[in-house]
Design an enzyme around this catalytic site. Sequence first.
Site, PDB file in Angstrom:
ATOM      1  N   GLY A   1     -85.827 -51.328 -12.845  1.00  0.00           N
ATOM      2  CA  GLY A   1     -86.104 -52.691 -12.299  1.00  0.00           C
ATOM      3  C   GLY A   1     -86.367 -52.725 -11.005  1.00  0.00           C
ATOM      4  CG  ASP A   2     -83.142 -51.911  -8.284  1.00  0.00           C
ATOM      5  OD1 ASP A   2     -83.182 -53.312  -8.680  1.00  0.00           O
ATOM      6  OD2 ASP A   2     -81.846 -51.147  -8.519  1.00  0.00           O
TER       7      ASP A   2
ATOM      8  CB  SER B   1     -89.408 -55.957 -15.966  1.00  0.00           C
ATOM      9  OG  SER B   1     -88.021 -56.375 -16.081  1.00  0.00           O
TER      10      SER B   1
ATOM     11  CD  GLU C   1     -92.764 -55.208 -26.154  1.00  0.00           C
ATOM     12  OE1 GLU C   1     -92.850 -56.571 -25.799  1.00  0.00           O
ATOM     13  OE2 GLU C   1     -91.650 -54.778 -26.603  1.00  0.00           O
ATOM     14  N   GLY C   2     -93.799 -52.894 -20.780  1.00  0.00           N
ATOM     15  CA  GLY C   2     -94.360 -52.952 -19.391  1.00  0.00           C
ATOM     16  C   GLY C   2     -94.120 -54.563 -18.730  1.00  0.00           C
TER      17      GLY C   2
ATOM     18  N   GLY D   1     -89.225 -53.899 -20.407  1.00  0.00           N
ATOM     19  CA  GLY D   1     -88.931 -52.352 -20.914  1.00  0.00           C
ATOM     20  C   GLY D   1     -90.187 -51.672 -21.145  1.00  0.00           C
TER      21      GLY D   1
END
Lengths: 291, 291
Positions: free
Chosen positions: B232-233, B201, B205-206, B203
Amino acid sequence: MILTVTLNAALDITYSVPSLVPGTTHRVRKVSQRAGGKGINVARVLHQLGLPVLATGLAGGLAIDLPHSFAPLSASSRRTVTVVDGGGATLLNEPGPEVSSAEWLRFVDHFRILAREATVVVLSGSLPPGVPLDAYAALVSLVDCPTIVDASGSALSHALAARPDVVKPNADELLEVTGHRSPQAGAAALVRSGARAVVASLGPEGLVAVTESESWQLAPPAFLAGNPTGAGDACVAGIAAGLHSGASWPSLLREAVALSAAAVLHPVAGGFDPSAYEQLHATLPEARKAL
Amino acid sequence: MILTVTLNAALDITYSVPSLVPGTTHRVRKVSQRAGGKGINVARVLHQLGLPVLATGLAGGLAIDLPHSFAPLSASSRRTVTVVDGGGATLLNEPGPEVSSAEWLRFVDHFRILAREATVVVLSGSLPPGVPLDAYAALVSLVDCPTIVDASGSALSHALAARPDVVKPNADELLEVTGHRSPQAGAAALVRSGARAVVASLGPEGLVAVTESESWQLAPPAFLAGNPTGAGDACVAGIAAGLHSGASWPSLLREAVALSAAAVLHPVAGGFDPSAYEQLHATLPEARKAL
């Protein structure tokens, strides 16, 4: 026994971090916690002095490491979080739990029974939401032995009507309630409003006791470097110990000043340094009559 | 059902104050609290999506508002305190409780039984003291269905030996464990070390997904202003939902990117904005093959 009342008991949590930086994440290295609130802290000092003490009040879900008989609450007691770093202590105090009128009335009944065995009753600290503003007056009026009220704002001003034996404001609390900057004048105003005696705590300048007919003063020997948190509760414990033993004003003030100073010298809030206490108690001058 | 594992569950407490000023006392106006820890947060997102989910792990004294079957601990679970003020969020994370080896072994037995009914197993977050460093490898090796590991540092590197189906590091975690600044290179290194697939992951930028033979990439439409805590979860919940339904890599990434972005757009950490999720899910482009 000396009965201490804590209506807004708390779980006091202390976190140690290298440096508290707002907006960042901190890994807490050390966590310590224990039951607190001013009346419980007073009871802890009296217990450490070896005096017979019982802590009562309203509490939900607290483990109390002292002789105690609290009335339960359906809600949990509030938490206080103290973050200690190199720069000092940052406190976050939760509001108290909502107390129902049934819970308050049950406590009053419980208190009435406990107070029969008391030699001194100490009423300390803030009132949680739901407890009437004149709670301290109601409790004082149920008691036959000497009473001490350590409160501020409206909890203090409402208590005066029941004529407590001693109220213990500090200089800021005196100013807030009476409007007087002079502690002597503020204390005299509280006596006129109903207090039988006022013991005002003035930090490094020590204590001033004012009754309707006399006034006494006693300061610690010199500026004490240390942790002033808990000095007020140690002072109240000293006043309670003095009333418990029927001491004169000079020896009551000696006890209260020695305990407060020994609390300042103790690194952890809520305790006192026993050898500093012994030494101060032996070497403090006699309180002098101020009026 | 999707089984989420939280070995270091927590009581997440959030305080609102006007401004956090170190060294001063704060009256907290608003307190909210609920059970947390990464696996519980993943389960909460899946539950909100309407998928069958069960949260398990090790917990002491927590009230969990989700379908759950935790193994009890004699010690209390840790607390996390988040202080929110005008300037953002300050976090204070307690260390976890000490877990005895008997408690750990009891949990492993408990997990083995729950995992029989699982379609996907999600293993998230840090390990409390006392739990072996290779805990995630031990649990993955007991499972027949797809597994996802969301961990960092040594908990992540030890997990790889058991060949989890997906590991989900962020760019910092990839750098820490592999030494690679390039997410593509770091993800490929984790695949060589045992992960069957890596979803990194990044941020704004996917996500980048890397397997032994292919690589896919999908970014959210534009910069999203909001609260990245919990994104994130939500991403892990999207991966779990994709594995649960047997989705292809492109549709799994669509689900994960839409959920993470909808979590960023949600003001409160740990939830997601359902209408933003629906819209993103419908309008995101197809993931593109990167290798």
